[in-house]
Design a protein around this motif. Structure first.
Motif, PDB file in Angstrom:
ATOM      1  N   LEU A   1       0.827  -1.205   0.000  1.00 31.58           N
ATOM      2  CA  LEU A   1       0.000   0.000   0.000  1.00 31.58           C
ATOM      3  C   LEU A   1       0.862   1.256   0.000  1.00 31.58           C
ATOM      4  O   LEU A   1       0.500   2.274  -0.593  1.00 31.58           O
ATOM      5  CB  LEU A   1      -0.929  -0.013   1.222  1.00 31.58           C
ATOM      6  CG  LEU A   1      -2.060   1.009   1.263  1.00 31.58           C
ATOM      7  CD1 LEU A   1      -2.930   0.897   0.015  1.00 31.58           C
ATOM      8  CD2 LEU A   1      -2.909   0.822   2.510  1.00 31.58           C
ATOM      9  N   LEU A   2       2.016   1.183   0.661  1.00 29.33           N
ATOM     10  CA  LEU A   2       2.924   2.330   0.661  1.00 29.33           C
ATOM     11  C   LEU A   2       3.500   2.605  -0.721  1.00 29.33           C
ATOM     12  O   LEU A   2       3.945   3.722  -1.001  1.00 29.33           O
ATOM     13  CB  LEU A   2       4.069   2.094   1.652  1.00 29.33           C
ATOM     14  CG  LEU A   2       3.752   2.235   3.139  1.00 29.33           C
ATOM     15  CD1 LEU A   2       4.991   1.920   3.961  1.00 29.33           C
ATOM     16  CD2 LEU A   2       3.242   3.633   3.464  1.00 29.33           C
TER      17      LEU A   2
ATOM     18  N   ILE B   1      -3.075  -0.970 -10.048  1.00 29.35           N
ATOM     19  CA  ILE B   1      -4.241  -1.533 -10.733  1.00 29.35           C
ATOM     20  C   ILE B   1      -5.146  -2.255  -9.748  1.00 29.35           C
ATOM     21  O   ILE B   1      -6.375  -2.106  -9.769  1.00 29.35           O
ATOM     22  CB  ILE B   1      -3.783  -2.492 -11.851  1.00 29.35           C
ATOM     23  CG1 ILE B   1      -3.117  -1.696 -12.979  1.00 29.35           C
ATOM     24  CG2 ILE B   1      -4.958  -3.294 -12.398  1.00 29.35           C
ATOM     25  CD1 ILE B   1      -2.396  -2.566 -13.987  1.00 29.35           C
ATOM     26  N   ALA B   2      -4.539  -3.046  -8.854  1.00 30.69           N
ATOM     27  CA  ALA B   2      -5.333  -3.807  -7.885  1.00 30.69           C
ATOM     28  C   ALA B   2      -6.099  -2.879  -6.947  1.00 30.69           C
ATOM     29  O   ALA B   2      -7.276  -3.124  -6.639  1.00 30.69           O
ATOM     30  CB  ALA B   2      -4.420  -4.726  -7.080  1.00 30.69           C
ATOM     31  N   LEU B   3      -5.476  -1.798  -6.512  1.00 31.91           N
ATOM     32  CA  LEU B   3      -6.138  -0.872  -5.584  1.00 31.91           C
ATOM     33  C   LEU B   3      -7.281  -0.126  -6.269  1.00 31.91           C
ATOM     34  O   LEU B   3      -8.308   0.150  -5.649  1.00 31.91           O
ATOM     35  CB  LEU B   3      -5.117   0.120  -5.014  1.00 31.91           C
ATOM     36  CG  LEU B   3      -4.073  -0.477  -4.065  1.00 31.91           C
ATOM     37  CD1 LEU B   3      -3.090   0.595  -3.615  1.00 31.91           C
ATOM     38  CD2 LEU B   3      -4.729  -1.115  -2.861  1.00 31.91           C
TER      39      LEU B   3
ATOM     40  N   LYS C   1      -9.070  -1.372  -8.762  1.00 26.83           N
ATOM     41  CA  LYS C   1     -10.123  -2.362  -8.917  1.00 26.83           C
ATOM     42  C   LYS C   1     -10.873  -2.596  -7.615  1.00 26.83           C
ATOM     43  O   LYS C   1     -12.098  -2.789  -7.608  1.00 26.83           O
ATOM     44  CB  LYS C   1      -9.529  -3.685  -9.413  1.00 26.83           C
ATOM     45  CG  LYS C   1      -9.102  -3.672 -10.870  1.00 26.83           C
ATOM     46  CD  LYS C   1      -8.562  -5.032 -11.280  1.00 26.83           C
ATOM     47  CE  LYS C   1      -8.190  -5.066 -12.757  1.00 26.83           C
ATOM     48  NZ  LYS C   1      -7.642  -6.372 -13.168  1.00 26.83           N
ATOM     49  N   GLU C   2     -10.149  -2.584  -6.508  1.00 26.64           N
ATOM     50  CA  GLU C   2     -10.759  -2.849  -5.206  1.00 26.64           C
ATOM     51  C   GLU C   2     -11.474  -1.635  -4.636  1.00 26.64           C
ATOM     52  O   GLU C   2     -12.114  -1.728  -3.584  1.00 26.64           O
ATOM     53  CB  GLU C   2      -9.692  -3.315  -4.221  1.00 26.64           C
ATOM     54  CG  GLU C   2      -9.068  -4.659  -4.587  1.00 26.64           C
ATOM     55  CD  GLU C   2      -7.805  -4.944  -3.799  1.00 26.64           C
ATOM     56  OE1 GLU C   2      -7.504  -4.151  -2.862  1.00 26.64           O
ATOM     57  OE2 GLU C   2      -7.113  -5.925  -4.101  1.00 26.64           O
ATOM     58  N   GLY C   3     -11.357  -0.482  -5.304  1.00 29.80           N
ATOM     59  CA  GLY C   3     -12.007   0.721  -4.806  1.00 29.80           C
ATOM     60  C   GLY C   3     -11.296   1.346  -3.627  1.00 29.80           C
ATOM     61  O   GLY C   3     -11.884   2.153  -2.905  1.00 29.80           O
ATOM     62  N   ARG C   4     -10.031   1.009  -3.427  1.00 29.71           N
ATOM     63  CA  ARG C   4      -9.271   1.568  -2.311  1.00 29.71           C
ATOM     64  C   ARG C   4      -8.485   2.797  -2.716  1.00 29.71           C
ATOM     65  O   ARG C   4      -7.856   3.446  -1.886  1.00 29.71           O
ATOM     66  CB  ARG C   4      -8.331   0.499  -1.747  1.00 29.71           C
ATOM     67  CG  ARG C   4      -9.068  -0.712  -1.184  1.00 29.71           C
ATOM     68  CD  ARG C   4      -8.172  -1.909  -1.027  1.00 29.71           C
ATOM     69  NE  ARG C   4      -7.102  -1.676  -0.080  1.00 29.71           N
ATOM     70  CZ  ARG C   4      -6.075  -2.511   0.092  1.00 29.71           C
ATOM     71  NH1 ARG C   4      -5.997  -3.617  -0.633  1.00 29.71           N
ATOM     72  NH2 ARG C   4      -5.141  -2.253   0.975  1.00 29.71           N
ATOM     73  N   LEU C   5      -8.484   3.099  -4.020  1.00 22.93           N
ATOM     74  CA  LEU C   5      -7.789   4.274  -4.542  1.00 22.93           C
ATOM     75  C   LEU C   5      -8.512   4.708  -5.804  1.00 22.93           C
ATOM     76  O   LEU C   5      -8.921   3.866  -6.608  1.00 22.93           O
ATOM     77  CB  LEU C   5      -6.334   3.921  -4.855  1.00 22.93           C
ATOM     78  CG  LEU C   5      -5.352   5.082  -5.035  1.00 22.93           C
ATOM     79  CD1 LEU C   5      -5.166   5.832  -3.729  1.00 22.93           C
ATOM     80  CD2 LEU C   5      -4.003   4.562  -5.528  1.00 22.93           C
TER      81      LEU C   5
END
Length: 657
Positions: A63-64, A268-270, A272-276
Motif C-alpha cells: 500500500l505504501l 491496478i489492484a487498488l 479495482k478494489e475501490g481503495r484508490l
C-alpha cells in the motif's frame, strides 16, 4: 520476553503426554494421542496467526508503494526487509531458550525454518508460477506466444487464446518468458549463497563427534569458542552484503523495470478494489508530464494532449496554437511515464473491449468508468467521446467523425482507440485533480466538472445513447460504484488519499509485526514439542511447517501474479522469489550468526542442511539464467523441493553433520 509470554500462551509440554503435564489425573497426562492432537491444533492456530501477520506486513508495504514519494524506497528496501521479518523472528526465538542444551536443540528449528523457507520459495511457487502463467509456444519461433499472431482470422480459425495446450502432455509445448531482471537477481543470490561457506568451512575443519555420540557441556563450549571468531566474521560480512544489496536496489530503483511493474500491478489492484481513485493513483504521473512540458517548452507532449485544449481552457477554438503549438522531441523520461500510464490503463480497456475491436464504443465506456470508480453521467460521457473523436485521425478507418461548427457532435458509432482513450483520460485526470485540489467536493465538483467538459461551442455534448437520455443505465452503474467506494474517498484530492494510504499501511505494518513478534516464540515451542512427541528431528518439522506460516503470503502472491499470463507478471513472480532467497542468505543468516556470537555457547552443526541449501540455489542459478521456461522446466524446479529434503536425510544418514 519468554517469561512474560508463559502466562499468556499455552505451554505445549504441559498438555497431555507432555513432559511438564501437572494434572493430578494420571490418565489425563498419559493421553499422548489426545495431547498430540492438541499440540497440532496449537500449531495450526499459531501458523494461521503468523500467516495473517505476514499478509498484513505484505499488504501494508504494498500500500505504501502507491505513495509517489515512497514507491521506490518501499519497493527496493522496505518490501524485501519486511518480507524477511517472519523467518528472522522464528530464527531469533529458536536460540533464546534458557539453558545451552535447550537452545542448541531449538536452534535446529531455526535452521529448519531457514532451509525450508529458502528451498520452498525457490521451488514450489516457482513451479506453480510456470503452471499458472504458461502460454502456448509459437510454432514458428518455439517461444511462448503472448500476442495474437499476425494474420490470425477469428472468423475462420475461431477466437485466439493464449493457452490451448492441456497440462498433461504439454511439458514441452507451453511455457513462460521472463525478462533480464530475473537473471540479475539470480546473480545476487549466487553471490550471497557463498556467505554460508564462511561458517560452514570452519565447522567442517573441526570434526568433534559423530551424529549419535553425546556432547558434554565442556566439549560444546570448546566448539562454540572455536567457531565464534568465524561467526563474527560471517555476521559482519552478511550485514555488509545485506546493506550493499539494499543500496544497489535503491540506487537503481528509478530504472528498475521489475519494481515499476510491481508498482503498476499494485496500483491496478487498488483501483479495482475501490481503495484508490483513478485520480489518486495517477495524478502524480500526469503532473510529471506537465512538468516535462514546462521544462522542455510548449508542446513537449502535444501529440498526447493537444486535442484536450478545450478541456484545459473551455471555449478555446479547435486547432488554435499557443501552448500546444510547436513540436519538441520527447525525452526518455517522458516515454517512461507514458508507458506507465498505458500499462495501468490497459487492463481496464481490454476488459471492456469485449468485441476485440481494440476500441471502446459508447456501450462499453460507461461500464469501464464504473470499473474505475469514477462518477460520469451521460453529459460527461458524451464529452469524453467528443474529445476522443476530435483526437482521431480522420483518415484512419473507424475514426470517430465530428462535425465542425456546433452541428452533430458525435457520429452514429462513436468509439475510442486505446491511444485516444489514454489521451482523454490524462486530460480528465488533470481537470478533476485540479478541481479536487481546489477543494471542490461532492456536488460542487459535479457542477464545476460539467462546465469544464463542454464542447468547443460551449454546448453540452450529447449523451452516448442520445441527447435526451435520462441516464438510468448510467445511474445503475454509478450506484454500483458507490457501493464499492465511499464518497468521502472519491472526493479526496490525491495528497489526502496518499495520507490515508500511509495511515492504513502504518496500521497494517504495526499490527502484522506485532503478531509475528508475539507468536514466533510460541510457534518455535510448538514445533519443538511436535518433534519431541513424534520422534522426528526438529529440523524436519520446521523445514516443512515453518515456511507455511512465514511464507504463505509470498507463495500466494507469486502465484496470483503469474495467473495474469504476461511476461512482466511472471518476471515479478520470479524476481520476488529470488529476492526472498537473497534476504535469507543475508538478513536471516546474520540473525543466526548474531545468536551464536551473542550467546557464546552455541555452535553451527548444520553441514547437511547447508549443503542442501547450496545445491538447490546452484540449481536455481541455472534455471534463473534462462529466458524461456517450459512446463518441463517448472516440473524439474518443483522436484528440487523434495530433493533438498532428501539431501539432508542422506547426508545425515552418512554421518555428515
Amino acid at each position: 520476553m519468554g517469561a512474560v509470554l508463559e502466562g499468556v500462551f499455552v505451554k505445549p509440554s504441559a498438555l497431555p503426554g507432555g513432559a511438564d503435564c501437572l494434572s493430578s489425573d494420571a490418565e489425563y497426562c498419559e493421553g499422548s494421542v489426545y495431547g498430540l492432537v492438541q499440540v497440532l491444533g496449537l500449531a495450526a492456530v499459531y501458523a494461521g496467526v503468523l500467516s495473517h501477520g505476514s499478509s498484513l506486513i505484505s499488504d501494508g508495504a504494498e500500500l505504501l508503494q502507491v505513495v509517489p514519494s515512497l514507491e521506490h524506497l518501499v519497493g527496493s528496501i522496505v518490501l524485501p526487509v519486511l518480507g524477511a521479518v517472519p523467518d528472522g523472528a522464528i530464527i531469533l526465538f529458536s536460540g533464546l531458550a534458557g539453558d545451552r542444551a535447550a537452545a542448541q536443540e531449538q536452534l535446529s528449528v531455526g535452521v529448519g525454518a531457514l532451509a525450508g523457507s529458502t528451498i520452498l520459495l525457490l521451488t514450489l511457487p516457482w513451479a506453480m508460477s510456470v503452471v499458472a502463467g504458461r502460454v502456448d509456444l509459437s510454432p514458428a519461433s518455439g517461444r511462448p506466444q503472448y500476442t495474437k499472431p499476425i494474420g490470425w482470422r477469428s472468423a475462420e480459425r475461431g477466437a485466439w487464446r493464449k493457452l490451448t495446450t492441456p497440462l498433461v502432455g504439454g511439458l514441452t509445448c507451453s511455457g513462460v518468458t521472463v525478462q533480464a531482471g530475473v537473471r540479475e537477481s539470480a546473480r545476487a543470490m549466487g553471490l550471497t549463497a557463498l556467505l554460508y561457506v564462511m561458517i560452514q568451512g570452519p565447522a567442517m575443519t573441526r570434526s568433534y563427534r559423530s551424529i549419535s555420540a553425546p556432547v558434554t557441556d565442556a566439549e560444546a563450549l570448546a566448539v562454540a569458542r572455536f567457531e565464534r571468531p568465524y561467526a563474527i566474521a560471517a555476521l559482519v560480512v552478511s550485514l555488509a552484503a545485506f546493506f550493499a544489496y539494499l543500496a544497489h536496489k535503491a540506487a537503481g530503483a528509478d530504472h528498475d523495470a521489475v519494481l515499476t511493474y510491481r508498482v503498476e500491478e499494485v496500483r491496478i489492484a487498488l483501483i479495482k478494489e475501490g481503495r484508490l481513485t483513478l485520480v489518486g493513483a495517477m495524478a502524480h504521473l500526469v503532473d510529471k508530464l506537465d512538468g516535462l512540458e514546462r521544462a522542455y517548452g510548449a508542446g513537449a507532449h502535444n501529440d498526447l494532449c493537444a486535442p484536450l485544449a478545450r478541456l484545459e481552457a473551455p471555449g478555446a477554438a479547435a486547432g488554435a496554437g499557443g501552448a500546444h503549438g510547436g513540436p519538441l522531441p520527447a525525452s526518455v523520461e517522458h516515454e517512461e511515464i507514458l508507458a506507465e500510464i498505458r500499462d495501468t490503463l490497459r487492463p481496464f480497456f481490454q476488459r471492456y473491449d469485449v468485441d476485440g475491436s481494440r476500441t471502446i464504443d459508447k456501450h462499453e465506456l460507461p461500464l469501464l468508468f464504473a470499473d474505475l470508480h469514477e462518477k460520469l453521467g451521460p453529459m460527461e460521457i458524451g464529452a469524453f467521446l467528443l474529445a476522443g473523436g476530435e483526437a482521431a485521425d480522420s483518415a484512419t478507418p473507424g475514426a470517430v467523425g465530428v462535425a465542425s461548427g456546433g452541428g452533430e457532435l458525435l457520429s452514429a458509432e462513436p468509439a475510442l482507440s486505446f491511444e485516444q482513450f489514454v489521451r482523454v483520460v490524462i486530460g480528465y485526470i488533470k481537470r478533476r485533480g485540479a478541481v479536487l485540489r481546489a477543494g471542490a467536493h461532492g456536488s460542487a465538483y459535479r457542477e464545476t466538472e460539467a462546465v469544464l467538459l463542454r464542447g468547443p461551442s460551449g454546448a453540452q455534448a450529447a449523451a452516448p445513447g442520445g441527447g435526451d437520455d435520462d441516464g438510468e443505465g448510467d445511474g445503475e452503474e454509478e450506484a454500483e460504484a458507490d457501493d464499492e467506494m465511499p464518497d468521502e474517498l472519491r472526493d479526496l484530492p490525491p495528497d489526502e488519499q496518499y495520507a490515508r494510504a500511509m495511515a492504513t499501511a502504518g496500521k497494517k505494518l504495526l499490527g502484522g509485526t506485532a503478531l509475528v513478534v508475539l507468536f514466533s516464540e510460541p510457534m518455535v515451542g510448538v514445533l519443538s514439542e511436535i518433534a519431541a512427541r513424534s520422534g522426528v528431528a526438529p529440523f524436519y518439522v520446521a523445514f516443512i511447517l515453518a515456511p507455511v506460516a512465514s511464507n504463505g503470503a509470498e507463495v500466494l502472491s507469486a502465484y496470483a501474479f503469474a495467473k495474469r499470463k504476461s511476461v512482466r507478471a511472471t518476471t515479478i513472480s520470479f524476481s520476488t522469489l529470488i529476492g526472498a532467497a537473497v534476504m535469507n542468505n543475508t538478513f536471516c543468516l546474520a540473525v543466526f550468526m548474531a545468536l551464536i556470537v551473542a550467546r557464546g555457547d552455541l555452535y553451527w552443526e548444520f553441514t547437511a542442511e547447508t549443503v542442501s541449501i547450496l545445491i538447490v540455489e546452484l540449481a536455481m542459478l541455472f534455471f534463473a539464467s534462462k529466458t524461456d521456461h517450459r512446463l518441463l522446466d517448472g516440473l524439474l524446479v518443483g522436484l528440487l523441493y523434495p530433493l533438498g529434503l532428501a539431501i539432508v536425510v542422506g547426508l545425515e544418514a552418512a554421518g555428515l553433520d
